[in-house]
Design an enzyme around this catalytic site. Structure first.
Site, short mmCIF file in Angstrom:
data_model
loop_
_atom_site.label_atom_id
_atom_site.label_comp_id
_atom_site.label_asym_id
_atom_site.label_seq_id
_atom_site.Cartn_x
_atom_site.Cartn_y
_atom_site.Cartn_z
N ASN A 8 37.55 -60.67 55.35
CA ASN A 8 37.20 -60.70 53.93
C ASN A 8 36.95 -59.26 53.50
O ASN A 8 35.90 -58.69 53.80
CB ASN A 8 35.95 -61.56 53.74
CG ASN A 8 35.41 -61.52 52.32
OD1 ASN A 8 36.09 -61.03 51.42
ND2 ASN A 8 34.21 -62.04 52.13
N LYS A 10 36.46 -58.13 50.61
CA LYS A 10 35.58 -58.00 49.43
C LYS A 10 36.20 -56.99 48.45
O LYS A 10 37.42 -56.93 48.34
CB LYS A 10 34.17 -57.63 49.86
CG LYS A 10 33.65 -58.59 50.95
CD LYS A 10 32.19 -58.47 51.22
CE LYS A 10 31.81 -59.47 52.32
NZ LYS A 10 30.39 -59.52 52.59
N HIS A 92 31.85 -68.23 48.49
CA HIS A 92 31.12 -67.17 49.21
C HIS A 92 29.77 -66.95 48.54
O HIS A 92 29.66 -67.04 47.32
CB HIS A 92 31.95 -65.88 49.20
CG HIS A 92 31.40 -64.85 50.15
ND1 HIS A 92 30.29 -64.11 49.87
CD2 HIS A 92 31.79 -64.50 51.40
CE1 HIS A 92 30.03 -63.32 50.90
NE2 HIS A 92 30.92 -63.54 51.84
N GLU A 94 28.22 -64.40 47.82
CA GLU A 94 28.22 -63.35 46.81
C GLU A 94 28.74 -63.87 45.47
O GLU A 94 28.39 -63.35 44.41
CB GLU A 94 29.03 -62.14 47.31
CG GLU A 94 28.28 -61.41 48.40
CD GLU A 94 29.14 -60.64 49.39
OE1 GLU A 94 30.33 -60.40 49.11
OE2 GLU A 94 28.59 -60.28 50.45
N GLU A 166 27.87 -69.11 56.82
CA GLU A 166 27.47 -67.72 56.69
C GLU A 166 26.03 -67.63 56.20
O GLU A 166 25.77 -67.71 54.99
CB GLU A 166 28.37 -67.00 55.67
CG GLU A 166 29.83 -66.94 56.05
CD GLU A 166 30.52 -65.76 55.41
OE1 GLU A 166 31.09 -64.95 56.14
OE2 GLU A 166 30.45 -65.62 54.18
N GLY A 172 26.35 -58.54 56.25
CA GLY A 172 26.27 -57.10 56.04
C GLY A 172 24.96 -56.47 56.48
O GLY A 172 24.67 -55.33 56.11
N SER A 211 27.94 -60.48 59.97
CA SER A 211 27.75 -59.41 60.96
C SER A 211 28.48 -59.67 62.28
O SER A 211 27.99 -59.30 63.34
CB SER A 211 26.27 -59.15 61.20
OG SER A 211 25.65 -58.67 60.02
P1 PGA Z 1 29.94 -59.13 57.15
O1 PGA Z 1 30.38 -60.10 55.95
O2 PGA Z 1 30.86 -59.42 58.31
O3 PGA Z 1 30.12 -57.75 56.60
O4 PGA Z 1 28.52 -59.46 57.47
C1 PGA Z 1 30.81 -61.42 56.20
C2 PGA Z 1 31.16 -62.09 54.89
O5 PGA Z 1 30.47 -61.89 53.90
O6 PGA Z 1 32.16 -62.86 54.84
#
Ligand code: PGA
Length: 250
Positions: A8, A10, A92, A94, A166, A172, A211
């Site tokens: 992803n 983003k 997601h 976000e 998630e 992150g 992560s």
């Molecule tokens: P990350 O993000 O691997 O940077 O923690 C995962 C995601 O949001 O899909």
């Protein structure tokens, strides 16, 4: 079940980064049959990425639930398909957070994506406060039940659907749940899928996201019911992402 390792990106990536897509696709082709790989890039990059690596699964990160209409700035599932995407992420955290997407919105997007022939990665996850309060499993299973696509046709069900667990606090941050916590959540999500979808629920992969790195991927993939990973930060560079893909091919 073959694992799916999905990146992803983003809001990262321009044409200057297509070399990374190329490197990932090249190795994914060699590992075909052992692991599935996809990269969900910004909408602006989908078409160029598809042209760079025809045959490799390029995806988007969101869709509008409607086919078309007065929705400034949005893209429909058909538009993503038209650009060459094969996959889309919906729900997601976000998006749920910054764009106030409710479970019903996510469900409508998932239905729209599947109906258009996209593989849908449906995300769910709890907040830090919800985990601290001991409510993680209840919150996330309820979120999944309310976000799952419904419908009578096979197209609206597995095998075009993957779920990604998630935990919001793990995205992150470098923090990862214990393998016991991942196992508990994935087992609960499997039960929810079977209860909601019947036997089709056994075909849905449950990815872990938050992560994931080369250093923890093998351990996470060994957890029962972990069907792959949704990878953010570590998917931007092929050198970081490919070791995770390799771990998923074992
Ligand atoms: P990350 O993000 O691997 O940077 O923690 C995962 C995601 O949001 O899909």
């Amino acid at each position: 079940m073959t694992k799916l390792i999905a990146g992803n990106w983003k809001m990262h990536g321009t044409a200057a980064d297509l070399g990374e897509v190329h490197a990932v696709a090249e190795r994914a082709a060699e590992l075909a049959g052992k692991v599935e790989v996809a990269l969900c890039v910004p909408a602006t990059l989908i078409h160029r990425a598809v042209e760079t690596v025809p045959g490799f699964a390029i995806g988007g990160q969101d869709i509008h639930a409607n086919e078309n209409g007065a929705h400034t700035g949005d893209c429909s599932a058909d538009m993503l398909r038209d650009a060459g995407a094969r996959v889309v992420i919906v729900g997601h955290s976000e998006r749920r957070d910054a764009h106030r997407e409710a479970d019903a919105d996510v469900r409508a997007k998932a239905e729209s994506g599947l109906a258009a022939g996209l593989r849908v990665i449906l995300c769910v996850g709890e907040s830090d406060a919800e985990r601290e309060a001991g409510r993680a499993v209840d919150v996330v299973t309820a979120q999944l039940a309310a976000s799952l696509p419904r419908g009578n046709t096979a197209a609206l069900r597995a095998p075009g659907l993957d779920v990604a667990y998630e935990p919001i606090w793990a995205i992150g941050t470098g923090k990862v749940p214990t393998t016991a916590d991942i196992a508990e959540m994935h087992a609960a999500l499997r039960q929810t899928l079977l209860a909601e979808l019947g036997p089709d629920g056994s075909n849905v992969r449950i990815l872990y996201g938050g992560s994931v790195k080369s250093s923890n991927a093998a351990e996470i993939f060994a957890v029962p019911e972990v069907g792959g990973a949704l990878v953010g930060g570590a998917s931007l560079k092929a050198a970081d992402f490919l070791p995770i893909v390799e771990a998923g091919a074992v």
